[in-house]
Every structure is written in structure tokens, then in C-alpha cells.
Design a protein around this motif. Sequence first.
Motif, PDB file in Angstrom:
ATOM      1  N   GLU A 145    -163.129 117.429-125.506  1.00  0.00           N
ATOM      2  CA  GLU A 145    -162.913 116.178-124.774  1.00  0.00           C
ATOM      3  C   GLU A 145    -161.615 115.488-125.197  1.00  0.00           C
ATOM      4  OE1 GLU A 145    -167.018 117.430-124.495  1.00  0.00           O
ATOM      5  OE2 GLU A 145    -165.817 116.999-126.275  1.00  0.00           O
ATOM      6  N   VAL A 146    -161.289 115.553-126.484  1.00  0.00           N
ATOM      7  CA  VAL A 146    -160.033 114.961-126.949  1.00  0.00           C
ATOM      8  C   VAL A 146    -158.844 115.671-126.310  1.00  0.00           C
ATOM      9  CG1 VAL A 146    -158.535 114.626-128.957  1.00  0.00           C
ATOM     10  CG2 VAL A 146    -160.972 114.093-129.120  1.00  0.00           C
ATOM     11  N   GLN A 147    -158.926 116.982-126.217  1.00  0.00           N
ATOM     12  CA  GLN A 147    -157.831 117.730-125.594  1.00  0.00           C
ATOM     13  C   GLN A 147    -157.701 117.386-124.107  1.00  0.00           C
ATOM     14  OE1 GLN A 147    -157.592 122.024-126.935  1.00  0.00           O
ATOM     15  NE2 GLN A 147    -159.455 121.439-128.033  1.00  0.00           N
ATOM     16  N   ALA A 148    -158.837 117.293-123.425  1.00  0.00           N
ATOM     17  CA  ALA A 148    -158.804 116.938-122.001  1.00  0.00           C
ATOM     18  C   ALA A 148    -158.267 115.527-121.812  1.00  0.00           C
ATOM     19  CB  ALA A 148    -160.211 117.059-121.412  1.00  0.00           C
ATOM     20  N   TRP A 149    -158.618 114.622-122.715  1.00  0.00           N
ATOM     21  CA  TRP A 149    -158.127 113.242-122.642  1.00  0.00           C
ATOM     22  C   TRP A 149    -156.610 113.200-122.798  1.00  0.00           C
ATOM     23  CZ3 TRP A 149    -156.039 110.890-127.146  1.00  0.00           C
ATOM     24  CH2 TRP A 149    -155.657 109.547-126.986  1.00  0.00           C
ATOM     25  N   ALA A 150    -156.078 113.919-123.765  1.00  0.00           N
ATOM     26  CA  ALA A 150    -154.629 113.952-123.968  1.00  0.00           C
ATOM     27  C   ALA A 150    -153.929 114.513-122.736  1.00  0.00           C
ATOM     28  CB  ALA A 150    -154.289 114.764-125.213  1.00  0.00           C
ATOM     29  N   GLU A 151    -154.493 115.557-122.154  1.00  0.00           N
ATOM     30  CA  GLU A 151    -153.877 116.156-120.969  1.00  0.00           C
ATOM     31  C   GLU A 151    -153.961 115.226-119.763  1.00  0.00           C
ATOM     32  OE1 GLU A 151    -155.821 119.948-120.821  1.00  0.00           O
ATOM     33  OE2 GLU A 151    -154.322 120.878-122.156  1.00  0.00           O
ATOM     34  N   SER A 152    -155.004 114.371-119.726  1.00  0.00           N
ATOM     35  CA  SER A 152    -155.096 113.392-118.639  1.00  0.00           C
ATOM     36  C   SER A 152    -153.994 112.345-118.737  1.00  0.00           C
ATOM     37  CB  SER A 152    -156.469 112.703-118.658  1.00  0.00           C
ATOM     38  OG  SER A 152    -156.567 111.752-119.713  1.00  0.00           O
ATOM     39  N   LEU A 153    -153.402 112.228-119.929  1.00  0.00           N
ATOM     40  CA  LEU A 153    -152.267 111.321-120.141  1.00  0.00           C
ATOM     41  C   LEU A 153    -150.947 112.075-120.079  1.00  0.00           C
ATOM     42  CD1 LEU A 153    -153.772 109.151-123.029  1.00  0.00           C
ATOM     43  CD2 LEU A 153    -153.481 108.488-120.630  1.00  0.00           C
ATOM     44  N   ASP A 154    -150.987 113.239-119.404  1.00  0.00           N
ATOM     45  CA  ASP A 154    -149.785 114.072-119.181  1.00  0.00           C
ATOM     46  C   ASP A 154    -149.190 114.585-120.487  1.00  0.00           C
ATOM     47  OD1 ASP A 154    -149.935 113.738-116.401  1.00  0.00           O
ATOM     48  OD2 ASP A 154    -148.816 111.863-116.497  1.00  0.00           O
ATOM     49  N   GLN A 155    -150.063 114.844-121.466  1.00  0.00           N
ATOM     50  CA  GLN A 155    -149.607 115.418-122.731  1.00  0.00           C
ATOM     51  C   GLN A 155    -150.225 116.800-122.900  1.00  0.00           C
ATOM     52  OE1 GLN A 155    -147.193 113.785-124.764  1.00  0.00           O
ATOM     53  NE2 GLN A 155    -147.200 112.770-122.765  1.00  0.00           N
ATOM     54  N   GLU A 156    -149.437 117.824-122.614  1.00  0.00           N
ATOM     55  CA  GLU A 156    -149.913 119.192-122.787  1.00  0.00           C
ATOM     56  C   GLU A 156    -150.125 119.456-124.277  1.00  0.00           C
ATOM     57  OE1 GLU A 156    -148.616 123.727-121.412  1.00  0.00           O
ATOM     58  OE2 GLU A 156    -147.371 121.986-120.886  1.00  0.00           O
ATOM     59  N   VAL A 157    -151.197 120.161-124.607  1.00  0.00           N
ATOM     60  CA  VAL A 157    -151.520 120.406-126.018  1.00  0.00           C
ATOM     61  C   VAL A 157    -151.457 121.895-126.326  1.00  0.00           C
ATOM     62  CG1 VAL A 157    -152.975 118.341-126.125  1.00  0.00           C
ATOM     63  CG2 VAL A 157    -154.020 120.549-125.597  1.00  0.00           C
ATOM     64  N   PHE A 158    -151.377 122.208-127.607  1.00  0.00           N
ATOM     65  CA  PHE A 158    -151.447 123.599-128.056  1.00  0.00           C
ATOM     66  C   PHE A 158    -152.227 123.650-129.366  1.00  0.00           C
ATOM     67  CE2 PHE A 158    -147.906 122.042-130.515  1.00  0.00           C
ATOM     68  CZ  PHE A 158    -147.950 122.756-131.704  1.00  0.00           C
ATOM     69  N   THR A 159    -152.786 124.811-129.658  1.00  0.00           N
ATOM     70  CA  THR A 159    -153.556 125.012-130.867  1.00  0.00           C
ATOM     71  C   THR A 159    -152.778 125.892-131.836  1.00  0.00           C
ATOM     72  OG1 THR A 159    -155.618 124.844-129.618  1.00  0.00           O
ATOM     73  CG2 THR A 159    -155.755 125.826-131.810  1.00  0.00           C
ATOM     74  N   GLY A 160    -152.585 125.393-133.047  1.00  0.00           N
ATOM     75  CA  GLY A 160    -151.860 126.148-134.061  1.00  0.00           C
ATOM     76  C   GLY A 160    -152.717 127.234-134.680  1.00  0.00           C
ATOM     77  N   SER A 161    -152.129 127.996-135.605  1.00  0.00           N
ATOM     78  CA  SER A 161    -152.812 129.139-136.206  1.00  0.00           C
ATOM     79  C   SER A 161    -154.029 128.731-137.026  1.00  0.00           C
ATOM     80  CB  SER A 161    -151.830 129.915-137.091  1.00  0.00           C
ATOM     81  OG  SER A 161    -151.303 129.070-138.106  1.00  0.00           O
ATOM     82  N   THR A 162    -154.062 127.488-137.505  1.00  0.00           N
ATOM     83  CA  THR A 162    -155.201 127.012-138.305  1.00  0.00           C
ATOM     84  C   THR A 162    -156.265 126.337-137.444  1.00  0.00           C
ATOM     85  OG1 THR A 162    -154.122 124.881-138.744  1.00  0.00           O
ATOM     86  CG2 THR A 162    -153.719 126.668-140.316  1.00  0.00           C
ATOM     87  N   GLY A 163    -156.054 126.294-136.141  1.00  0.00           N
ATOM     88  CA  GLY A 163    -157.012 125.634-135.252  1.00  0.00           C
ATOM     89  C   GLY A 163    -156.685 124.179-134.968  1.00  0.00           C
ATOM     90  N   ARG A 164    -155.675 123.653-135.633  1.00  0.00           N
ATOM     91  CA  ARG A 164    -155.314 122.254-135.397  1.00  0.00           C
ATOM     92  C   ARG A 164    -154.634 122.115-134.039  1.00  0.00           C
ATOM     93  NH1 ARG A 164    -153.366 119.690-141.199  1.00  0.00           N
ATOM     94  NH2 ARG A 164    -155.149 120.432-142.400  1.00  0.00           N
ATOM     95  N   VAL A 165    -154.976 121.047-133.348  1.00  0.00           N
ATOM     96  CA  VAL A 165    -154.483 120.821-131.981  1.00  0.00           C
ATOM     97  C   VAL A 165    -153.445 119.705-131.993  1.00  0.00           C
ATOM     98  CG1 VAL A 165    -155.124 120.198-129.624  1.00  0.00           C
ATOM     99  CG2 VAL A 165    -156.689 121.584-131.030  1.00  0.00           C
ATOM    100  N   PHE A 166    -152.301 119.971-131.343  1.00  0.00           N
ATOM    101  CA  PHE A 166    -151.197 119.020-131.275  1.00  0.00           C
ATOM    102  C   PHE A 166    -150.732 118.876-129.827  1.00  0.00           C
ATOM    103  CE2 PHE A 166    -151.036 121.208-135.318  1.00  0.00           C
ATOM    104  CZ  PHE A 166    -150.771 120.217-136.252  1.00  0.00           C
ATOM    105  N   PRO A 167    -150.164 117.719-129.474  1.00  0.00           N
ATOM    106  CA  PRO A 167    -149.447 117.653-128.194  1.00  0.00           C
ATOM    107  C   PRO A 167    -148.155 118.454-128.314  1.00  0.00           C
ATOM    108  CG  PRO A 167    -149.222 115.591-129.391  1.00  0.00           C
ATOM    109  CD  PRO A 167    -150.161 116.435-130.182  1.00  0.00           C
ATOM    110  N   LYS A 168    -147.727 119.085-127.249  1.00  0.00           N
ATOM    111  CA  LYS A 168    -146.497 119.885-127.308  1.00  0.00           C
ATOM    112  C   LYS A 168    -145.295 119.040-127.690  1.00  0.00           C
ATOM    113  CE  LYS A 168    -147.427 124.066-124.776  1.00  0.00           C
ATOM    114  NZ  LYS A 168    -146.949 125.026-123.744  1.00  0.00           N
ATOM    115  N   ALA A 169    -145.347 117.767-127.345  1.00  0.00           N
ATOM    116  CA  ALA A 169    -144.252 116.864-127.729  1.00  0.00           C
ATOM    117  C   ALA A 169    -144.270 116.590-129.228  1.00  0.00           C
ATOM    118  CB  ALA A 169    -144.363 115.547-126.968  1.00  0.00           C
ATOM    119  N   MET A 170    -145.389 116.912-129.888  1.00  0.00           N
ATOM    120  CA  MET A 170    -145.607 116.728-131.331  1.00  0.00           C
ATOM    121  C   MET A 170    -145.724 115.257-131.737  1.00  0.00           C
ATOM    122  SD  MET A 170    -146.170 119.601-132.675  1.00  0.00           S
ATOM    123  CE  MET A 170    -146.047 119.376-134.459  1.00  0.00           C
ATOM    124  N   LYS A 171    -144.970 114.388-131.126  1.00  0.00           N
ATOM    125  CA  LYS A 171    -144.966 112.969-131.491  1.00  0.00           C
ATOM    126  C   LYS A 171    -146.113 112.218-130.813  1.00  0.00           C
ATOM    127  CE  LYS A 171    -140.851 112.442-129.908  1.00  0.00           C
ATOM    128  NZ  LYS A 171    -139.555 111.841-129.517  1.00  0.00           N
TER     129      LYS A 171
END
Length: 392
Positions: free
Chosen positions: A88-114
Motif C-alpha cells: 500500500e505504501v508503494q501504491a500510495w507513492a506511485e499515486s503521487l507520481d513517484q515511481e519506486v524501485f526495490t533495492g537488493s536488500t528489499g528496501r523500497v525507494f522512489p526513483k527520484a531518491m529524494k
Amino acid sequence: MNNEAPSPKTALIIGAGPAGLMAADVLSARGHKVVVAESKPSVARKLLMAGKSGLNLTKDEPLDQFLDSYGEARSVLQPIVSAFGPPEVQAWAESLDQEVFTGSTGRVFPKAMKASPLLRNWLGKLAQQGVEVKTRHRWVGMKDGYVFETPDGRLTMKADAVVLACGGSSWARLGSDGAWMDFVDLPIAPIKPTNMGFDVAWSTHMEKYFGTPVKGVRLMAGPQESRGEFVISKTGIEGGGVYELSRFIRDGETLQIDLLPDMTIENIRKRMEIPRGKASLSNHLRKTLKLDPVKQALLMEFGRPLPSDLAPMLKALPISLRGPRSLDQAISTAGGLPFDVLDENLMVRTQPGVFAAGEMLDWEAPTGGYLLTACLATGRWAGLRAAEWLSA
């Protein structure tokens, strides 16, 4: 100056961090008038600071494993985080036009990082939903309403529902100073630092390693372990690997470091049996075990006098610590409003219509997305229940 602002069917949110803004979001989306009061000149300062090194939104892992990170608060937070967890957190971020990605440890970040693009879009959404944000409004007490110090003098506000999202007690310069504890007239669990570094009384030979990251190790404290890295600083140790264990070390467990986590004791012993010849111990450790200089320095710092059998010490080097960093240097805090003063809706049992959310509640979690997810989830939960209260 003393103004009173009665506002029928109005929700007042105190604190404009992730929990407070999420409560404002769900309340305004359901048609309620929402006022957010923030003590600082701008909102979500701690979120923006966290985003400077890459905004870790959540962690993509099975829900049961995710919930285990909340320790003693797991059972209380389970329904709340289950309703707004990693997906749900990932879907919420994407609803705010922030594409996300998952790193090798499973941590999720917006592609913008900031954090700033996400926050900017979120505040735009809240403005469209009619949310009024009042900055430089510092909550200072209760007297016929909620009393604030503002640039225009003292202001008393009333509302039909209130969500307290005042933050913890770390990073006071960003707004989380714990001042609310002086006047809420409720029991408070003792405040403790968590996700913090620890002080070490280094010898002079460690000076050249100040600022050096220590990688490829396993850290252990009580029942918990971490494969994260940490940094040697002038005053001690800090970094993700240490933060994951901080609550156990704080509560008395010994920190141990496995300097060779991918080798067994037997394998280390076998390699150490290779004739050393005229090589120094340092060169022997480097050649036979590939033990880099910073790991060797830690061994010499905490392992002397060295035993004849080095293998057990290399696998569990005890670290002597002076104590945790100060409360204000901690990323987050444990303690605050105990859950037993709240009902299942996060409403204060003795104050109908008053809800609480975020880091001011008595829970703790390691960094890695767990902190932010629970702040968002409790803010959403309190906001939804406040909306139900207003509509009842």
C-alpha cells in the motif's frame, strides 16, 4: 491576543510530519474540513532530512516478517500496518507520481531518491482537498481548547475531532522535541533513543580510520543480528548495521562482530595453519584470510591480548561501548503515549474525539522502511477513525 475559532465538523491535526499529513489526507478526502498546525516554518522537516540520503519508504518482504520488526508493539500494530503495509505504501507513492524501485536488500525507494518531489505532490493534493496548513503554530497547552503560540500571538482553537501527531523526541531542531509531554495530562512511557550510534573510547591508533565504513561483517546483539555495514567515527560507531541492533545494545546486550561471516571457525583455523614464516601477523591475516586493514584494526583494538586461537574471536569480537548517543542524536525514539491509554481506534480513552498517531506512540522499529511505514499507517488509521467519529 486571544482568538477562539469554533469550527463545526472540523478536524484539527497537530503536527505536520508523515503521520499528521496522512491523517489530514484521509480526513479531507472524506469531505471534512481539516486544519493542520505545525510548530516549524515548514512541514515534514524530518522526512526531508531522511530523504537526503535516499528516502527509504518501506521494505518489500512478507508481512509477518515485516511485523516482527515492531517487537513488543507487533500485536497492536498488526491490524494497522496490515491495512497499510509495504504494498500500500508503494501504491500510495506511485499515486503521487513517484515511481519506486526495490533495492537488493528489499528496501523500497522512489526513483527520484529524494523526499522533496513526493512531498511537493502530496502537499498539492492536500491543498486541492481544502486542507489548511498553519505553520509557526506551536502547541503550548490546553485551556478551553488547544492553545498555540503563533506569529500573531496566542490562539485557541477548537475542533470536533483532533489527531495528535507530534512526533518523538529526537532531532528537536526539525520539530520533534517532545514538548507535548508536559501538558497532555496522560501517562507517558519513558523516552529512550533508538536507531542511534554508540560512543567508543578509541585509542590513538584508530584515528586514521575515522570516517571509514566497515563492510562484509555480521553484527550480533542478543537475539538479533545484522549484515549491514557501519562507520567508524571520531566518537564511536554508527550506521545501518548498528541501528538495527540499537535497542538490544541499549538495553544491555553486548555487541559482537563476526569479521568473517562467510567462513566457519574450522575454515579459519585451517587457513591460519599455513606457515607464517617471517611475515608479520598483519600480513598473515591479510594473505590467509583476506582480512582488510580496518577489520584488523578492530581486532587489535578490542581483542588484545590476542589468544593463540584467533578463530573464535574473529567470529565474535566483543565491542566495548561507552553508551548510546544522546537522545537528540538518535534517528528515532521509543516511549511516548502507551497503547493502553488508547482504544483500538487510536482514540484517547479519556478524551473522546482525540486520536494519536506516529512516533509519539510507544513503539520502535529499526530503520529500513519500518519507521516511515508505521508512521503513515498509524496516521491513516487515526484519520479514518476520526472521520468515522465526525460522521457518527
